[in-house]
Design a protein around this motif. Structure first.
Motif, PDB file in Angstrom:
ATOM      1  N   UNK A   1       0.897 -20.664  10.190  1.00  0.00           N
ATOM      2  CA  UNK A   1       0.277 -21.917   9.768  1.00  0.00           C
ATOM      3  C   UNK A   1      -0.034 -21.907   8.270  1.00  0.00           C
ATOM      4  N   UNK A   2      -0.572 -20.795   7.778  1.00  0.00           N
ATOM      5  CA  UNK A   2      -0.915 -20.700   6.359  1.00  0.00           C
ATOM      6  C   UNK A   2       0.325 -20.827   5.482  1.00  0.00           C
ATOM      7  N   UNK A   3       1.393 -20.149   5.884  1.00  0.00           N
ATOM      8  CA  UNK A   3       2.628 -20.180   5.105  1.00  0.00           C
ATOM      9  C   UNK A   3       3.243 -21.581   5.094  1.00  0.00           C
ATOM     10  N   UNK A   4       3.310 -22.207   6.268  1.00  0.00           N
ATOM     11  CA  UNK A   4       3.939 -23.534   6.351  1.00  0.00           C
ATOM     12  C   UNK A   4       3.089 -24.598   5.662  1.00  0.00           C
ATOM     13  N   UNK A   5       1.772 -24.556   5.852  1.00  0.00           N
ATOM     14  CA  UNK A   5       0.892 -25.550   5.236  1.00  0.00           C
ATOM     15  C   UNK A   5       0.900 -25.417   3.714  1.00  0.00           C
ATOM     16  N   UNK A   6       0.903 -24.189   3.224  1.00  0.00           N
ATOM     17  CA  UNK A   6       0.955 -23.967   1.777  1.00  0.00           C
ATOM     18  C   UNK A   6       2.255 -24.523   1.191  1.00  0.00           C
ATOM     19  N   UNK A   7       3.361 -24.295   1.894  1.00  0.00           N
ATOM     20  CA  UNK A   7       4.662 -24.807   1.438  1.00  0.00           C
ATOM     21  C   UNK A   7       4.652 -26.332   1.387  1.00  0.00           C
ATOM     22  N   UNK A   8       4.157 -26.963   2.455  1.00  0.00           N
ATOM     23  CA  UNK A   8       4.165 -28.423   2.521  1.00  0.00           C
ATOM     24  C   UNK A   8       3.182 -29.042   1.537  1.00  0.00           C
ATOM     25  N   UNK A   9       2.047 -28.375   1.313  1.00  0.00           N
ATOM     26  CA  UNK A   9       1.058 -28.906   0.373  1.00  0.00           C
ATOM     27  C   UNK A   9       1.615 -28.941  -1.051  1.00  0.00           C
TER      28      UNK A   9
ATOM     29  N   UNK B   1       4.614 -29.313  -1.948  1.00  0.00           N
ATOM     30  CA  UNK B   1       5.685 -30.310  -2.068  1.00  0.00           C
ATOM     31  C   UNK B   1       5.269 -31.683  -1.551  1.00  0.00           C
ATOM     32  N   UNK B   2       3.992 -31.817  -1.219  1.00  0.00           N
ATOM     33  CA  UNK B   2       3.427 -33.083  -0.733  1.00  0.00           C
ATOM     34  C   UNK B   2       4.207 -33.628   0.466  1.00  0.00           C
ATOM     35  N   UNK B   3       4.441 -32.749   1.411  1.00  0.00           N
ATOM     36  CA  UNK B   3       5.064 -33.133   2.675  1.00  0.00           C
ATOM     37  C   UNK B   3       3.934 -33.381   3.681  1.00  0.00           C
ATOM     38  N   UNK B   4       3.790 -34.611   4.128  1.00  0.00           N
ATOM     39  CA  UNK B   4       2.717 -34.945   5.063  1.00  0.00           C
ATOM     40  C   UNK B   4       2.883 -34.233   6.396  1.00  0.00           C
ATOM     41  N   UNK B   5       1.763 -33.742   6.960  1.00  0.00           N
ATOM     42  CA  UNK B   5       1.819 -33.018   8.229  1.00  0.00           C
ATOM     43  C   UNK B   5       0.532 -33.221   9.013  1.00  0.00           C
ATOM     44  N   UNK B   6       0.659 -33.131  10.327  1.00  0.00           N
ATOM     45  CA  UNK B   6      -0.478 -33.239  11.239  1.00  0.00           C
ATOM     46  C   UNK B   6      -0.240 -32.269  12.392  1.00  0.00           C
ATOM     47  N   UNK B   7      -1.080 -31.223  12.471  1.00  0.00           N
ATOM     48  CA  UNK B   7      -0.908 -30.158  13.464  1.00  0.00           C
ATOM     49  C   UNK B   7      -2.217 -29.963  14.209  1.00  0.00           C
ATOM     50  N   UNK B   8      -2.170 -30.029  15.532  1.00  0.00           N
ATOM     51  CA  UNK B   8      -3.383 -29.876  16.339  1.00  0.00           C
ATOM     52  C   UNK B   8      -3.252 -28.657  17.249  1.00  0.00           C
TER      53      UNK B   8
ATOM     54  N   UNK C   1       0.219 -36.597   2.352  1.00  0.00           N
ATOM     55  CA  UNK C   1       1.504 -36.889   1.730  1.00  0.00           C
ATOM     56  C   UNK C   1       1.326 -37.403   0.307  1.00  0.00           C
ATOM     57  N   UNK C   2       0.177 -38.020   0.024  1.00  0.00           N
ATOM     58  CA  UNK C   2      -0.074 -38.596  -1.308  1.00  0.00           C
ATOM     59  C   UNK C   2      -0.524 -37.543  -2.321  1.00  0.00           C
ATOM     60  N   UNK C   3      -1.404 -36.644  -1.889  1.00  0.00           N
ATOM     61  CA  UNK C   3      -1.992 -35.689  -2.831  1.00  0.00           C
ATOM     62  C   UNK C   3      -1.620 -34.232  -2.553  1.00  0.00           C
ATOM     63  N   UNK C   4      -1.130 -33.931  -1.355  1.00  0.00           N
ATOM     64  CA  UNK C   4      -0.855 -32.550  -0.993  1.00  0.00           C
ATOM     65  C   UNK C   4      -2.098 -31.783  -0.593  1.00  0.00           C
TER      66      UNK C   4
END
Length: 277
Positions: A120-128, A130-137, A227-230
């Motif tokens: 989770x840390x690796x994927x969220x850091x990558x997406x943040x 590059x400002x890729x919007x994500x929602x994980x529950x 997605x707007x701010x990362x």
């Protein structure tokens, strides 16, 4: 035999064996409830309880026809349960075969949680970045099958690469939430309930409202990447933890999933990161 002499025939061994019998039955029922937790089988258990109560009351008041119908429901219902809830029965038998029904490998579970945190840390850091919007529950004690059924089932192993690929813009699964259940990605493109709280900041979008909404009705931990701010945020129990750094995000997950204590975690909570929107 006089009632006063009845208990004289019981030895200490008898009392111990009876106590052990009760404890084992309780433990088996507890494990069964843990297996069916968050599944449709929970509703089945409620239905069986209602049938048993109606069966008892109909016999008590002499309602023969209703009593006969309830008796047939209980008699043939067992076969119907096996057919309808075959996946749950299979999972229970698999756990029994692996020895996981009566025992729990604490070290293995701890390592699985650490692997989840790392992915989770690796994927969220990558997406943040590059400002890729994500929602994980992340499902915890409260079952989320109701929301899993709204998405596309995956039942895939959790890897950072898969999580990143799911949320790449303009792909079939990127719109909606990913729900993680029992150490796997259960489904993607799931719909979560939107919070109707009037105190949510206007600058927060649909992802944040959905994350707050699911945190109000379950005990899940939900991760948002804007997605707007990362910016990375997390919701839990109706609280929103905003603008987390990679280190703070990892510490929060460790605090929730591994139950670790962290002075720096407490500092950023009290610094004002914790809010209800």
């Amino acid at each position: 035999m006089p009632f006063s002499n009845y208990f004289e025939h019981f030895t200490v061994l008898d009392y111990l064996s009876n106590a052990l019998d009760i404890l084992l039955v309780w433990f088996v029922f507890y494990k069964i409830l843990m297996i069916i937790r968050g599944t449709k089988a929970v509703q089945l258990v409620k239905g069986i309880f209602v049938i048993i109560v109606v069966r008892g009351l109909s016999g008590l008041f002499g309602l023969d026809t209703l009593s006969w119908i309830m008796e047939q429901a209980l008699t043939w219902g067992f076969l119907a349960v096996i057919i309808i809830f075959q996946p749950e029965v299979r999972r229970a038998l698999e756990q029994l075969g692996r020895g996981g029904f009566f025992s729990r490998n604490v070290m293995q579970e701890d390592q699985e949680q650490r692997d989840l945190i790392e992915a989770l840390t690796k994927s969220v850091s990558y997406m943040a970045k590059r400002r890729i919007g994500a929602l994980i529950s992340l499902e915890k004690e409260t079952g989320m099958n109701e929301y899993i059924e709204t998405g596309i089932p995956l039942h895939a192993s959790i890897t950072s690469e898969l999580l990143i690929n799911i949320f790449i813009p303009n792909t079939p699964l990127h719109d909606g939430a990913v729900i993680i259940q029992r150490k796997q990605i259960a489904a993607a493109a799931c719909y979560l309930p939107l919070s109707e709280s009037p105190f949510i900041s206007k600058e927060l979008g649909t992802r944040h409202r959905a994350a707050l909404g699911i945190s109000e009705v379950t005990d899940s931990i939900t991760i948002i990447v804007s997605e707007e701010t990362g910016a990375v945020s997390v919701t839990k129990n109706g609280d929103l933890f905003r603008d987390l750094s990679s280190e703070e995000f990892e510490q929060l997950l460790a605090h929730e999933l591994l139950k670790t204590e962290s002075d720096s975690l407490n500092r950023w909570i009290w610094r004002g990161r914790r809010s209800n929107g």
